[in-house]
Motif scaffolding. Sequence first.
Motif, PDB file in Angstrom:
ATOM      1  N   ILE F 328      47.355  50.818  29.005  1.00  0.00           N
ATOM      2  CA  ILE F 328      48.127  49.589  28.788  1.00  0.00           C
ATOM      3  C   ILE F 328      47.553  48.799  27.616  1.00  0.00           C
ATOM      4  O   ILE F 328      48.289  48.299  26.759  1.00  0.00           O
ATOM      5  N   CYS F 338      51.922  51.777  36.137  1.00  0.00           N
ATOM      6  CA  CYS F 338      50.740  52.016  36.972  1.00  0.00           C
ATOM      7  C   CYS F 338      51.198  52.137  38.419  1.00  0.00           C
ATOM      8  O   CYS F 338      51.929  51.287  38.928  1.00  0.00           O
ATOM      9  N   CYS F 345      47.144  46.719  43.599  1.00  0.00           N
ATOM     10  CA  CYS F 345      46.614  45.839  42.559  1.00  0.00           C
ATOM     11  C   CYS F 345      47.518  44.622  42.384  1.00  0.00           C
ATOM     12  O   CYS F 345      48.670  44.750  41.953  1.00  0.00           O
ATOM     13  N   VAL F 351      42.541  45.311  40.758  1.00  0.00           N
ATOM     14  CA  VAL F 351      41.767  46.534  40.630  1.00  0.00           C
ATOM     15  C   VAL F 351      41.327  46.684  39.178  1.00  0.00           C
ATOM     16  O   VAL F 351      40.189  47.025  38.895  1.00  0.00           O
TER      17      VAL F 351
HETATM   18  S1  SF4 Z   1      45.164  48.935  38.234  1.00  0.00           S
HETATM   19 FE1  SF4 Z   1      46.010  46.894  38.100  1.00  0.00          FE
HETATM   20  S2  SF4 Z   1      45.263  46.100  36.170  1.00  0.00           S
HETATM   21 FE2  SF4 Z   1      44.960  48.333  36.079  1.00  0.00          FE
HETATM   22  S3  SF4 Z   1      46.839  49.064  35.149  1.00  0.00           S
HETATM   23 FE3  SF4 Z   1      47.189  49.156  37.360  1.00  0.00          FE
HETATM   24  S4  SF4 Z   1      48.173  47.186  37.793  1.00  0.00           S
HETATM   25 FE4  SF4 Z   1      47.275  47.000  35.783  1.00  0.00          FE
END
Ligand code: SF4
Lengths: 350, 350, 82, 82, 375, 375
Positions: F328, F338, F345, F351
Amino acid sequence: MTTSRKPYIRPLDLKHGQVDMAHGSGGRAMAQLIDELFARHLGNEYLGQGDDGAVLPLPSEGRLVMATDAHVVSPLFFPGGDIGCLSVHGTVNDVAVMGARPLYLAASFILEEGFQLGDLARIVQSMAAAASAAGVPVVTGDTKVVERGKGDGVFITTTGVGVVPPGRELSGRRARPGDVILVSGTLGDHGMAIMAERESLGFESPIVSDTAALHGLIETLLATGADLRVLRDPTRGGLATTLNEIARQSGVGMMLQEKALPVKPAVNAACELLGLDPLYVANEGKLIAICAAADAETMLTAMRSHPLGVDAAIIGQVHADDHHFVQMTTAFGGRRIVDWLSGEQLPRIC
Amino acid sequence: MTTSRKPYIRPLDLKHGQVDMAHGSGGRAMAQLIDELFARHLGNEYLGQGDDGAVLPLPSEGRLVMATDAHVVSPLFFPGGDIGCLSVHGTVNDVAVMGARPLYLAASFILEEGFQLGDLARIVQSMAAAASAAGVPVVTGDTKVVERGKGDGVFITTTGVGVVPPGRELSGRRARPGDVILVSGTLGDHGMAIMAERESLGFESPIVSDTAALHGLIETLLATGADLRVLRDPTRGGLATTLNEIARQSGVGMMLQEKALPVKPAVNAACELLGLDPLYVANEGKLIAICAAADAETMLTAMRSHPLGVDAAIIGQVHADDHHFVQMTTAFGGRRIVDWLSGEQLPRIC
Amino acid sequence: MCLAIPAQVVELRDGDNAVVDLAGVRKEISLSLVEGVAVGDYVIVHVGFALNKLDPEEAEQTLKLFAEMGQLTADGDGLTLH
Amino acid sequence: MCLAIPAQVVELRDGDNAVVDLAGVRKEISLSLVEGVAVGDYVIVHVGFALNKLDPEEAEQTLKLFAEMGQLTADGDGLTLH
Amino acid sequence: MKYIDEFRDGDVAQKIAASIRAEADPTRNYHFMEFCGGHTHAISRYGVSDLLPANVRMIHGPGCPVCVLPIGRVDQAIRLALDEGVTLCTYGDCLRVPASDSLSLLKAKAKGGDIRMVYSSADAVTLAQKNPDKQVVFFAIGFETTTPPTAVAIKQAAALGLKNFSVLCCHVLTPSAISSILESPEVRQWGTVPLDGFVGPAHVSTIIGSRPYEFFAEEYRKPVVIAGFEPLDVMQAIRMLIRQVNEGRAEVENEFSRAVDRDGNLKAQALVAEVFEMRKHFEWRGLNVLPYSALRIRGTFAEFDAEKRFPVTYASVADHKACECGAILRGVKRPQDCKIFGTVCTPENSVGSCMVSSEGACAAHYTYGRYKDVA
Amino acid sequence: MKYIDEFRDGDVAQKIAASIRAEADPTRNYHFMEFCGGHTHAISRYGVSDLLPANVRMIHGPGCPVCVLPIGRVDQAIRLALDEGVTLCTYGDCLRVPASDSLSLLKAKAKGGDIRMVYSSADAVTLAQKNPDKQVVFFAIGFETTTPPTAVAIKQAAALGLKNFSVLCCHVLTPSAISSILESPEVRQWGTVPLDGFVGPAHVSTIIGSRPYEFFAEEYRKPVVIAGFEPLDVMQAIRMLIRQVNEGRAEVENEFSRAVDRDGNLKAQALVAEVFEMRKHFEWRGLNVLPYSALRIRGTFAEFDAEKRFPVTYASVADHKACECGAILRGVKRPQDCKIFGTVCTPENSVGSCMVSSEGACAAHYTYGRYKDVA
Ligand code: SF4
Ligand code: SF4
Ligand SMILES: [Mg+2]
Ligand SMILES: [Mg+2]
Ligand SMILES: [Mg+2]
Ligand SMILES: [Mg+2]
Ligand SMILES: [Mg+2]
Ligand SMILES: [Mg+2]
Ligand SMILES: [Mg+2]
Ligand SMILES: [Mg+2]
Ligand SMILES: [Mg+2]
Ligand SMILES: [Mg+2]
């Protein structure tokens, strides 16, 4: 043997005295604190009963409303008020938003060893003035003392009871698609007044807390006979969080109009400086009202007729949405979610 | 664009998780704490309303009784109970001693940042069990979080309401000369259970807190139809301080019989080791009753018939005394004042 | 002058310590100030230290004197006299 | 990238500090990073420091461009080009 | 509780009372001083004086360690906590003793001083061990009973090599206090304090034995009966004193033989001698400066002496001018004779130190006995 | 508020929107990356993308200082607080960044770490001055905007001779991040990330000026328009980028001329050069280890370098394996791509770091834009 002496109690030293552990022991020192501070300023026929619980007259019909809030504000004194009046207003408002007439308050103090008795006296007097202005007596109370470092000056938990007349139904569960959302005045005044007092910010600001008892305003609204669905005071978490709570309770979505939101320029400016959003900043004298669309204008007029509602505005509308999103049309012309507050409102640098 | 995901909330980590500031922010973290801990364990139809105040049915006649107490006990867990059940019992008792049927409780939590979520869960469960056993639901609540070092794990303020039937008058103001004083069981169990837990004392003791809800016992007493004047739970400050309060309220004196006072041997022993007097040590499941002399035996029999009153005893009598002294005929054969607690109950070495 | 109370030793522990029992309440105390204490002995406990052993025979003797009080005449009565 | 906001300097203070005003909210900031700031100037404030002075003429110019937007054709428009 | 309950028996008390009534000569008065606060407490707490005939009067003595602590000593402890920032540990009894500027250790704690109540001197050592970055000072008060535990603490700290533990030593000596009473003009010259004998210390005597009192019996011709702190012990001692007076004897007798012998606890005495030495003089509240009446820490343990480690020199501070503690501690006045007793001076707002501990004459009378003043 | 409100005007926005619609070639797509989190935030907060035609797409870049902070750096800060017992000061944004062991600075604070949010680096210096007995460490993050205030703090501490102040320096450099995007295989080789131009940094550029971007425009043939953080600034920059693309230009243009010129703030640059020097390499979250992409404290100020004062060496820690933050931040994926976005998350339980600050792409989309996912 000798004759009895005139009873004499050395009065509390309000100038230099501090709370010590004995004031919470249950013994004579506590009795003195209660006599000279609490009973003296808050006194009324019910508190004067002196028992562990107060015995109180009840209206013959209606349902009981009960609400409780702990107050842990820091600083204790802030522009526009202090923890004393705040603890009265907060609970009076939580009772009143249920459509109830607030009748009685209970007040429970947790004092930190070393707290200045003079500050406590100021706080109790402010509480007394607020309770008397609101016409809601403090009928029973409690005092505990915790060791230094296990409290923060003073915490005050107030609990209020009131009575809702038969037939009146107000609840966060009652918003329905088509309803209109109003707010009684400018947003974020209380939270920003508190934050601007934080020494480390180095702010000088004209911002004053809006802390106020809302039951008078609410009576005015109820007197219109309009079809009111929900009343709520947008305190911690601000307007945004309170609307999300209601959306979840009622199972609906909402669409706000950013242009319609009343915010004082100084509050806006302080928010800009800190990277905060006034929608998430606490209010202590504001009311959200949700009513049938047909009654929206009546409601707005009624709000504006009351001194606590002069800046009232219609800010949005309820719609059907399984995701219970609160959204907003931005003043800029776009659209966004107005989400629950996440984490704490921390000042942002980036 | 993409389709919506199944709503999912990572559950609270009750094993390792700790309270942080976000849990008190008013936002989503707080909502989760309320859902997964408070609503889950304490849940009932009123708490489930989810509004700022609970709307509650009321009996059609009688007077309201309202009582509040902050609970700040340390350690939070002790033999025989914890702050959770204690906070239910304490307030149920303060309502019940007014002769009222306890109906509803409000609970307000002040959590210290860093407090273990697992400990909080244990406490809430204990509260729930106590409330359910007492038949008094927690109908509304509040949660605040204070920074580490500004609290002490958890403080719980509970407020109770109940209803006294018409014609029933119980008050600390009603003791009169000739009345008889009873106590429902052994003295000092709660305070000594707490003190014996203090690490620095190095005690191992069989002492267990007496924390209990007394309204069942009180109903038994009221059912006798005896002329009850005063009921009170001798908590902070112990029997001595509570009787002094009543003596002051009623404007009378009292004479106790030391021989009649029920005290458990271990409590007595712990008091001897610390130089304390069990008359000043807190109880959380004991009742003082003052009644007309003619009814004393009836009252004693009724008390002893209830599981919480098996050790009940007649301990003294009320007399006229402008100085409102509480006195005692010692087991040794002398006479002494049993004064208000002065200062704190500090262990004595000399 | 100083609060002290007789309690029975029920356990000897490392570091010159012992556990005393008083009506079911047990407490660890120090034996640094006394010598020759055995389990079963009564000691006088003050601020967590045993000050002295209690002599059961002398105690017996004193109590006997009390009990006989009514009948006593004015002689030495076996009181220890230094 | 980083939150910063234009505010007007209303007072110069000792130690290379100044007071800025934003809609009535005043805050002391540091001028350590900028030179030649006078009362009345607008500065861009970030974490309590002025990052730069704001150029009123350029701002005027930019706003004028926005305002004329509807009527603009595709030429340079006087945008600063480096 | 064995060896406790038997000594509180009300039926036995009646028998001893009867025997006292039988033996006391109705044509004269008997005035006995109970030296110890422990006896004062027992007399008030159990109502012992209600069992005595009117011509047998008890006079409260100075044997309450908290009562004899002068303001200046508490001031030192407060300065250590507030100015030097130490963790000050002390026994619960000390916390309420009035000091200068309307302070006490309890109020200094409310002001932010790190002041801890401990149950034992050993707790203070443990605290120092656990907090190596804090200076821990043990404010040590008390007569000979409480001194040996302080000696053990200092030796323990030395063995552990602690650099952050020290003691503010205010231990005082019983015989000096008794001498001072007997040497006072009221007793010796004017006779305003009629003194027919002493109830001698209980727990002090477990340590020092009965021998030290022999000097008083001989030199001043005053009977002494060492007695336990249970109410029957006190009754019995009074009976023994009456008998000595009646027989014209002035001897040291030992009612508390179950715990006290002539020599006392030699091990404890040796420990005390190793760690402490005599102070040339020491100020007592109410008894002025008495020579060789208190202990200080020996040079070999100087690093554990808070008076050497911190800049807290002793400054004498006059008592409140209305306070009669001095006269009360010397047996010259009774609590009720103080103009502010029970009004300005109460246990909540004690002006003098005798109103602090329940062993103090004023506190004992206020807490247990003041119904008599209104009878 | 002057110079703010005018740049948020909704009516003007409609005009610029009309002009963008008019100028955008309907037969092609435009993909622009806004480098800065500030722009990401403005786009989401004001709903800028609602005013853009469907063929103009914004891609979020890596310019969020909190997002690019690798786990190992937050771990260092946490170790300083929990293991070394320092008072750790940092900006509010850092408190929620996820670290190892399910910790964050906020959770470490709940565990007892003395962690303070400050509003300015100067507050940390003041704290050190006021608490000479505490070691105060300022955890310094941010791009070129935030670096000069840290330099001032270090110089101030040196002038005051503070022995208890140091800085954990995690300042990073914008040009390195832009290079890394442009050098990434997705952009350079595979073309999976179509990139037609950059909206260039606003406040970073007030310090470094517009000159550093000229290299990118020339070398990689990508148009750059430096823009302010107000929504009209962003709209205008997009229009200017469309125009460059349409005209086949690849230049550095400056929409934010009211605050940015070609040279930047020379005084601030000099201060930074005096206090800091290049790190040979530095790990970024999502962008791996980038050479010469961050600053460290020069040897002359070594005593203020927390990495030298305390034993907290950096250890690289892999991100959560489901987390797509890296992709990202490079513009390769969108938050919705994601698998755990919005479920495991969320801002409450982030996360990855992109879910922390409202400038992070995931947090911005979650907080402001996720209604689009259910439309
Ligand atoms: S884990 Fe959370 S912060 Fe990382 S890409 Fe996925 S949604 Fe975004
Ligand atoms: S009453 Fe108070 S002031 Fe008077 S002598 Fe007693 S302690 Fe001193
Ligand atoms: Mg509430
Ligand atoms: Mg509320
Ligand atoms: Mg109470
Ligand atoms: Mg505090
Ligand atoms: Mg509310
Ligand atoms: Mg109560
Ligand atoms: Mg209670
Ligand atoms: Mg009660
Ligand atoms: Mg609440
Ligand atoms: Mg704590």
